[in-house]
Design a protein around this motif. Structure first.
Motif, PDB file in Angstrom:
ATOM      1  N   SER A 463     -16.420 -13.201 -34.858  1.00 54.72           N
ATOM      2  CA  SER A 463     -16.439 -11.849 -35.436  1.00 54.72           C
ATOM      3  C   SER A 463     -15.617 -10.860 -34.624  1.00 54.72           C
ATOM      4  O   SER A 463     -14.925 -10.004 -35.190  1.00 54.72           O
ATOM      5  CB  SER A 463     -17.882 -11.343 -35.531  1.00 54.72           C
ATOM      6  N   HIS A 464     -15.670 -10.948 -33.296  1.00 49.36           N
ATOM      7  CA  HIS A 464     -15.069  -9.914 -32.456  1.00 49.36           C
ATOM      8  C   HIS A 464     -13.781 -10.345 -31.748  1.00 49.36           C
ATOM      9  O   HIS A 464     -13.027  -9.485 -31.292  1.00 49.36           O
ATOM     10  CB  HIS A 464     -16.085  -9.447 -31.400  1.00 49.36           C
ATOM     11  N   GLY A 465     -13.540 -11.640 -31.639  1.00 48.59           N
ATOM     12  CA  GLY A 465     -12.380 -12.092 -30.884  1.00 48.59           C
ATOM     13  C   GLY A 465     -12.656 -12.080 -29.394  1.00 48.59           C
ATOM     14  O   GLY A 465     -13.649 -11.505 -28.919  1.00 48.59           O
ATOM     15  N   LEU A 466     -11.782 -12.708 -28.618  1.00 46.96           N
ATOM     16  CA  LEU A 466     -12.007 -12.878 -27.183  1.00 46.96           C
ATOM     17  C   LEU A 466     -12.033 -11.541 -26.445  1.00 46.96           C
ATOM     18  O   LEU A 466     -12.953 -11.280 -25.656  1.00 46.96           O
ATOM     19  CB  LEU A 466     -10.916 -13.778 -26.601  1.00 46.96           C
ATOM     20  N   ALA A 467     -11.044 -10.679 -26.677  1.00 47.26           N
ATOM     21  CA  ALA A 467     -10.934  -9.438 -25.904  1.00 47.26           C
ATOM     22  C   ALA A 467     -12.161  -8.546 -26.092  1.00 47.26           C
ATOM     23  O   ALA A 467     -12.765  -8.077 -25.114  1.00 47.26           O
ATOM     24  CB  ALA A 467      -9.663  -8.692 -26.304  1.00 47.26           C
ATOM     25  N   GLU A 468     -12.545  -8.296 -27.339  1.00 47.79           N
ATOM     26  CA  GLU A 468     -13.681  -7.413 -27.599  1.00 47.79           C
ATOM     27  C   GLU A 468     -14.994  -8.034 -27.130  1.00 47.79           C
ATOM     28  O   GLU A 468     -15.888  -7.331 -26.637  1.00 47.79           O
ATOM     29  CB  GLU A 468     -13.755  -7.099 -29.100  1.00 47.79           C
ATOM     30  N   THR A 469     -15.114  -9.356 -27.248  1.00 46.90           N
ATOM     31  CA  THR A 469     -16.334 -10.028 -26.778  1.00 46.90           C
ATOM     32  C   THR A 469     -16.476  -9.876 -25.269  1.00 46.90           C
ATOM     33  O   THR A 469     -17.580  -9.640 -24.752  1.00 46.90           O
ATOM     34  CB  THR A 469     -16.295 -11.517 -27.163  1.00 46.90           C
ATOM     35  N   VAL A 470     -15.372  -9.995 -24.535  1.00 46.06           N
ATOM     36  CA  VAL A 470     -15.416  -9.815 -23.078  1.00 46.06           C
ATOM     37  C   VAL A 470     -15.804  -8.379 -22.733  1.00 46.06           C
ATOM     38  O   VAL A 470     -16.624  -8.143 -21.830  1.00 46.06           O
ATOM     39  CB  VAL A 470     -14.048 -10.188 -22.454  1.00 46.06           C
ATOM     40  N   ARG A 471     -15.243  -7.404 -23.452  1.00 43.96           N
ATOM     41  CA  ARG A 471     -15.601  -5.995 -23.198  1.00 43.96           C
ATOM     42  C   ARG A 471     -17.091  -5.767 -23.417  1.00 43.96           C
ATOM     43  O   ARG A 471     -17.765  -5.132 -22.581  1.00 43.96           O
ATOM     44  CB  ARG A 471     -14.798  -5.076 -24.124  1.00 43.96           C
ATOM     45  N   ARG A 472     -17.626  -6.234 -24.514  1.00 39.47           N
ATOM     46  CA  ARG A 472     -19.055  -6.038 -24.820  1.00 39.47           C
ATOM     47  C   ARG A 472     -19.934  -6.741 -23.779  1.00 39.47           C
ATOM     48  O   ARG A 472     -20.950  -6.201 -23.350  1.00 39.47           O
ATOM     49  CB  ARG A 472     -19.370  -6.590 -26.213  1.00 39.47           C
ATOM     50  N   TYR A 473     -19.522  -7.939 -23.403  1.00 41.93           N
ATOM     51  CA  TYR A 473     -20.289  -8.692 -22.422  1.00 41.93           C
ATOM     52  C   TYR A 473     -20.335  -7.934 -21.100  1.00 41.93           C
ATOM     53  O   TYR A 473     -21.394  -7.826 -20.454  1.00 41.93           O
ATOM     54  CB  TYR A 473     -19.666 -10.067 -22.231  1.00 41.93           C
ATOM     55  N   CYS A 474     -19.177  -7.409 -20.668  1.00 46.77           N
ATOM     56  CA  CYS A 474     -19.114  -6.698 -19.384  1.00 46.77           C
ATOM     57  C   CYS A 474     -19.954  -5.413 -19.414  1.00 46.77           C
ATOM     58  O   CYS A 474     -20.610  -5.067 -18.419  1.00 46.77           O
ATOM     59  CB  CYS A 474     -17.673  -6.354 -19.036  1.00 46.77           C
ATOM     60  N   VAL A 487     -12.827  -3.405 -16.148  1.00 44.06           N
ATOM     61  CA  VAL A 487     -12.196  -4.376 -17.054  1.00 44.06           C
ATOM     62  C   VAL A 487     -10.788  -3.902 -17.429  1.00 44.06           C
ATOM     63  O   VAL A 487     -10.611  -2.760 -17.848  1.00 44.06           O
ATOM     64  CB  VAL A 487     -13.032  -4.581 -18.332  1.00 44.06           C
ATOM     65  N   ASN A 488      -9.814  -4.775 -17.275  1.00 46.67           N
ATOM     66  CA  ASN A 488      -8.439  -4.498 -17.702  1.00 46.67           C
ATOM     67  C   ASN A 488      -8.008  -5.620 -18.651  1.00 46.67           C
ATOM     68  O   ASN A 488      -7.787  -6.753 -18.243  1.00 46.67           O
ATOM     69  CB  ASN A 488      -7.492  -4.443 -16.502  1.00 46.67           C
ATOM     70  N   ILE A 489      -7.924  -5.289 -19.942  1.00 44.26           N
ATOM     71  CA  ILE A 489      -7.536  -6.279 -20.949  1.00 44.26           C
ATOM     72  C   ILE A 489      -6.304  -5.774 -21.688  1.00 44.26           C
ATOM     73  O   ILE A 489      -6.338  -4.716 -22.315  1.00 44.26           O
ATOM     74  CB  ILE A 489      -8.675  -6.546 -21.950  1.00 44.26           C
ATOM     75  N   GLU A 490      -5.225  -6.525 -21.583  1.00 45.16           N
ATOM     76  CA  GLU A 490      -4.014  -6.189 -22.320  1.00 45.16           C
ATOM     77  C   GLU A 490      -4.056  -6.855 -23.688  1.00 45.16           C
ATOM     78  O   GLU A 490      -4.851  -7.754 -23.947  1.00 45.16           O
ATOM     79  CB  GLU A 490      -2.778  -6.662 -21.545  1.00 45.16           C
ATOM     80  N   ARG A 491      -3.159  -6.411 -24.566  1.00 49.45           N
ATOM     81  CA  ARG A 491      -3.137  -6.961 -25.921  1.00 49.45           C
ATOM     82  C   ARG A 491      -2.769  -8.441 -25.872  1.00 49.45           C
ATOM     83  O   ARG A 491      -1.747  -8.826 -25.306  1.00 49.45           O
ATOM     84  CB  ARG A 491      -2.125  -6.201 -26.778  1.00 49.45           C
TER      85      ARG A 491
END
Length: 595
Positions: A463-474, A487-491
């Protein structure tokens, strides 16, 4: 041979003439003396004798020389014809050699563009044309090439190709910039479908020999180009299949991807993949263009079941009514291929509503694709088995942690409470102190349970993809563990499901290790797409660190992965994994995996 026979015949005739000519002369003399002279008056015999011999010699000489002259003339004529025929054969041999050389270059060309370049130059050289243009268009592919033509003639060749596509008549002679040109045109046909044209331009009207050479070479080019296009398409298909197998862990999606590729390979309108299920029944697991309702077939039932029973590929250009079951209800042509691995795994079927639709030579490549399908199914089944083993191992780990940690702590706390119950009347201050210790122990126990529950909660990557899932988890992780997480996540580019799961499981494992062992205050996380085409995950904490040699083979968490297993999982995807840690100096984990 013909000339030799003529020489032998002339020799035999001269040899025979040496005998019969003197005999004929003697007989004529005898006939003259004993028959003709005998009937002539004696006074006239001398005159007749003179006249006879005066005519006999020249006549015989004339006839003999005339005969020899005619034979010599015939001999010279035969010799001339033989030399002319030899020259024609020599010219034809040189032409055929040139044609063979060009066609060999067609076959050895590395790609379609190289084949077209060879064709335009080779046809020009062999047919002595002014220049040649090749125009080819199929789907999104448009390739136009020319050799030794002006821009005006090249542009005219494109118009001729367009006219071919619209079934318009073409003139053999054209005039451009006040100059006359003769043009030979041959269509390029792939699977009986017009995809372009070959055009040769001449300053004079082409001879029959030039026309024949052009026809041969352009037809050979069309066949060679189609073969190269087919090989290229097959290679790209196999590469795409291999990439799909490596990138995708879900069996249903793998089957759908492979079915679409196999259908596209033969232009099928109906397709399905059946896997062998319980009670030896074939179960439809992926389908396209299906009209029927039957999703389960017995072995030997219909066209598909018969293929599974015989475990051999089957091709039908006209399906009988008794074989048109379920998805083949409206099909007339069908191909069915079993896939085997220590027995039958299932059957893939491709069909079309038209009769005589498929080509038998497609079976070889489809069988190769079926082998890839077999590998994909075995890999998916192994993946599922490994996941089941991981779940089983995780359950044992949780049971062990509860038994060794939570259960023992609770049992100890229960004993402490029993002791408090005894002390409460005798020594209330000591009882209160024990209660304080028990409360502290229970709070730590609650934190540990929350950490385990947090690590075990389901994650919705779909549902959220890897980047958004990592943000929510953190975000939740920082609140849960009272830790600051930067958290630093690039596109990121679109990642395969398998790659997303692998990256997240490693991230989750590392984060749980920090919560459980590090006692860190700050965690820095970066998830980026590097310039070399890799996804890079870096996790750095300022915790107490640890000795790598003592724990690398035994640290496991909610994901069921130890540090060594994390490294192996990354390396299987062609990536790199490194971890640095020293006691009192925190821990750094760096992961890089090619997309």
């Amino acid at each position: 041979m013909k000339e030799k026979n003529r020489r032998d015949s002339l020799y035999r005739q001269v040899k025979i003439a040496r005998f019969w000519l003197p005999v004929a002369i003697v007989l004529m003399v005898l006939f003259f003396h004993f028959v003709i002279l005998a009937s002539v008056a004696p006074a006239q015999r001398d005159s007749f004798t003179i006249i006879f011999y005066a005519l006999l010699g020249p006549t015989v000489t004339f006839l003999t020389l005339n005969w020899l002259a005619q034979e010599i003339k015939n001999h010279e004529k035969a010799k001339y014809e033989l030399e002319h025929l030899y020259q024609e054969l020599q010219t034809s041999h040189e032409l055929l050699s040139s044609i063979q050389e060009v066609t060999e270059q067609f076959a050895s060309a590395a790609n379609l563009e190289a084949t077209i370049a060879v064709a335009s130059r080779g046809i020009t050289d062999v047919t002595k044309a002014l220049g040649v243009a090749v125009c080819l268009s199929e789907g999104n592919m448009n390739i136009d090439d020319q050799y030794n033509l002006s821009s005006a003639l090249f542009s005219e060749s494109k118009k001729r190709t367009s006219a071919l596509a619209h079934n318009q008549s073409l003139n053999d002679k054209i005039t451009l910039t006040n100059t006359d040109y003769w043009v030979l045109t041959n269509p390029i046909l792939w699977a009986e479908k017009l995809v372009g044209g070959v055009h040769a331009y001449y300053e004079t009207k082409p001879t029959d020999e030039q026309k024949e050479s052009f026809s041969i070479l352009s037809s050979e080019f069309s066949a060679s180009a189609e073969a190269i296009r087919g090989r290229t398409r097959d290679l790209l298909t196999l590469i795409e299949i291999d990439r799909s197998i490596k990138a995708e862990g879900n069996l249903e999606r793998i089957l759908e991807i492979l079915l679409k590729q196999m259908m596209a390979r033969v232009d099928a309108s109906i397709g399905g993949i059946f896997l062998l299920g319980d009670a030896n029944r074939l179960v439809l697991r992926a389908g396209q263009g299906i009209a029927g309702t039957i999703e389960h077939l017995k072995l030997g039932e219909g066209f598909i079941g018969q293929t599974a029973l015989e475990e051999k590929p089957r091709l039908s250009w006209k399906l009988e009514a008794k074989f048109r079951l379920g998805m083949l209800e409206h099909a007339q042509s069908a191909i069915a291929l079993p896939f085997l691995a220590d027995g039958l795994l299932g059957v893939v079927v491709l069909a079309h509503e038209k009769e005589n639709y498929f080509y038998k030579n497609s079976l070889a490549f489809l069988s190769l694709m079926t082998g890839q399908l077999t590998l994909a199914i075995k890999n998916a089944q192994s993946y599922l088995q490994s996941e089941e083993l991981a779940v089983s191992e995780e359950r044992r780990r949780i049971a062990r942690e509860i038994h060794d940690g939570v259960a023992q702590t609770l049992a100890f706390s229960a004993l402490q409470l029993d002791l408090v119950n005894k002390l409460i009347e005798k020594d209330s201050e000591k009882a209160i102190s024990k209660i304080t210790d028990i409360k502290s122990t229970l709070r730590e126990l609650i934190k540990e349970l929350r950490r385990s529950i947090f690590a075990l909660r389901p994650v919705d990557l779909d549902s959220h993809g890897l980047a958004e899932t990592v943000r929510r988890y953190c975000r939740d992780y920082g609140e849960q563990n009272d830790v600051k997480v930067d958290v630093n996540i690039e596109r990121l580019p679109k990642l395969s499901k398998k790659l997303e799961i692998t990256v997240f499981r490693i991230f989750q494992e590392a984060m749980h290790n920090v919560a459980k062992h590090a006692r860190a205050n700050n965690i820095n996380i970066s998830l980026i797409y590097s310039s070399n085409g890799n996804v890079e995950l870096n996790i750095i904490d300022d915790g107490q660190g640890f000795d790598l040699a003592s724990v690398s083979d035994r640290v496991t968490t909610a994901g069921g992965l130890g540090l060594k297993n994390m490294q192996e999982r990354v390396e299987k995807l062609g990536g790199s994994f490194s971890i640095k840690s020293q006691k009192g100096q925190g821990t750094s984990i760096k992961t890089s995996i090619p997309v």
